[in-house]
Design an enzyme around this catalytic site. Structure first.
Site, PDB file in Angstrom:
ATOM      1  N   CYS A  20       0.796  -1.230   0.000  1.00  0.00           N
ATOM      2  CA  CYS A  20       0.000   0.000   0.000  1.00  0.00           C
ATOM      3  C   CYS A  20       0.824   1.274   0.000  1.00  0.00           C
ATOM      4  CB  CYS A  20      -0.972   0.007   1.173  1.00  0.00           C
ATOM      5  SG  CYS A  20      -0.226   0.081   2.823  1.00  0.00           S
ATOM      6  N   HIS A  55      -2.211   0.751   7.011  1.00  0.00           N
ATOM      7  CA  HIS A  55      -2.598   0.935   5.611  1.00  0.00           C
ATOM      8  C   HIS A  55      -2.564   2.418   5.268  1.00  0.00           C
ATOM      9  CE1 HIS A  55      -4.347   0.129   1.763  1.00  0.00           C
ATOM     10  NE2 HIS A  55      -5.450   0.805   2.013  1.00  0.00           N
ATOM     11  N   ASP A  97      -7.720   4.100  -3.743  1.00  0.00           N
ATOM     12  CA  ASP A  97      -6.897   3.077  -3.088  1.00  0.00           C
ATOM     13  C   ASP A  97      -6.499   2.028  -4.121  1.00  0.00           C
ATOM     14  OD1 ASP A  97      -5.652   1.295  -1.437  1.00  0.00           O
ATOM     15  OD2 ASP A  97      -7.260   1.190   0.051  1.00  0.00           O
TER      16      ASP A  97
END
Length: 268
Positions: free
Chosen positions: A72, A109, A125
């Site tokens: 991420c 995250h 995302d």
């Protein structure tokens, strides 16, 4: 790399998108989906003994110059750099991931708050693996239908937001903008802690043009259809590098070490 114009042009070529004339919502949607298709979510660096550097240029070099993916912090960090260069306003947001009812450590995250020219904020995302194919409207309180599922943003304590997919909480995000360096601790935990999913697993995954998902987990190659159908194939050691190259666009000179397997003196 290092020249901003060349970096941006190369990044757009990597994901197969022409430079948008205006940083608007249609452009953001296309960039988001194409990123998920072209750039895999992968944690291979952890098992190739490669350093992970959370700096803008280092992330661009990995994703663009080296044609790799990442997890991420890397994927959303690089995507944030691209979006800013295209004229979008972008903030980095921190989130804790749900494991059932339990929340992960802070900064586990990272995702993006993106403001196109229209002025409405969206959550982008491209670094969570299976998730929404398109950005989610930040101020929408009802269901948001997406090819990846039905999503909803639900108010949480202290002004946070829970992101739900098909009724199940995925992660809890903070609204406060963060700097990339704020995620060093979360990145370190995910790279080194024995309880980290990334330490205990080997994964490479991407979306396909037709909405399927390809995942290589260790030596298990999994195809998940848009309808939820699933096919699995156990690969031989000799098939791994070819699969990384042909199915994920990753040209590796050696296969990542499987979790739990100690390196020998040669480093293999």
């Amino acid at each position: 790399m290092g020249d901003e114009h060349q970096d941006t042009a190369a990044y757009l070529r990597r994901i197969g998108v022409t430079r948008p004339a205006v940083p608007d919502l249609p452009a953001l949607r296309e960039l988001h989906r194409r990123h998920l298709i072209a750039v895999p979510f992968e944690n291979l660096s952890l098992h190739l003994d490669e350093e992970i550097v959370l700096e803008d240029q280092a992330l661009l070099d990995k994703v663009v110059a080296r044609s790799r993916g990442g997890f991420c912090y890397e994927l959303n960090g690089a995507f944030a750099s691209l979006l800013r260069r295209l004229g979008f306003q972008v903030d980095l947001l921190a989130a804790r991931v749900f494991d059932g009812e339990r929340l992960s450590v802070p900064y586990a995250h990272m995702l993006l708050r993106v403001q196109p020219v229209e002025g409405t904020a969206w959550l982008a995302d491209v670094g969570f693996g299976r998730h929404s194919h398109y950005p989610l409207a930040l101020e929408e309180t009802g269901d948001q239908d997406d090819p990846g599922g039905t999503f909803r943003l639900r108010p949480a304590p202290e002004g946070d937001l829970d992101v739900l997919r098909d009724g199940q909480p995925v992660y809890r995000l903070e609204r406060r903008a963060r700097a990339l360096s704020d995620f060093e601790g979360g990145s370190w935990y995910n790279r080194t802690h024995p309880d980290s999913t990334f330490v205990r697993s080997l994964v490479c995954s991407r979306l396909t043009e037709d909405g399927c998902r390809l995942t290589l987990s260790g030596r298990q190659f999994v195809t998940t259809g848009a309808d939820g159908s699933r096919g699995e194939t156990e690969l031989s050691e000799g098939q791994l590098l070819e699969t990384y190259r042909e199915r994920f666009g990753l040209r590796l000179d050696r296969a990542p070490r499987e979790p739990g397997r100690r390196a020998d003196a040669s480093g293999a």
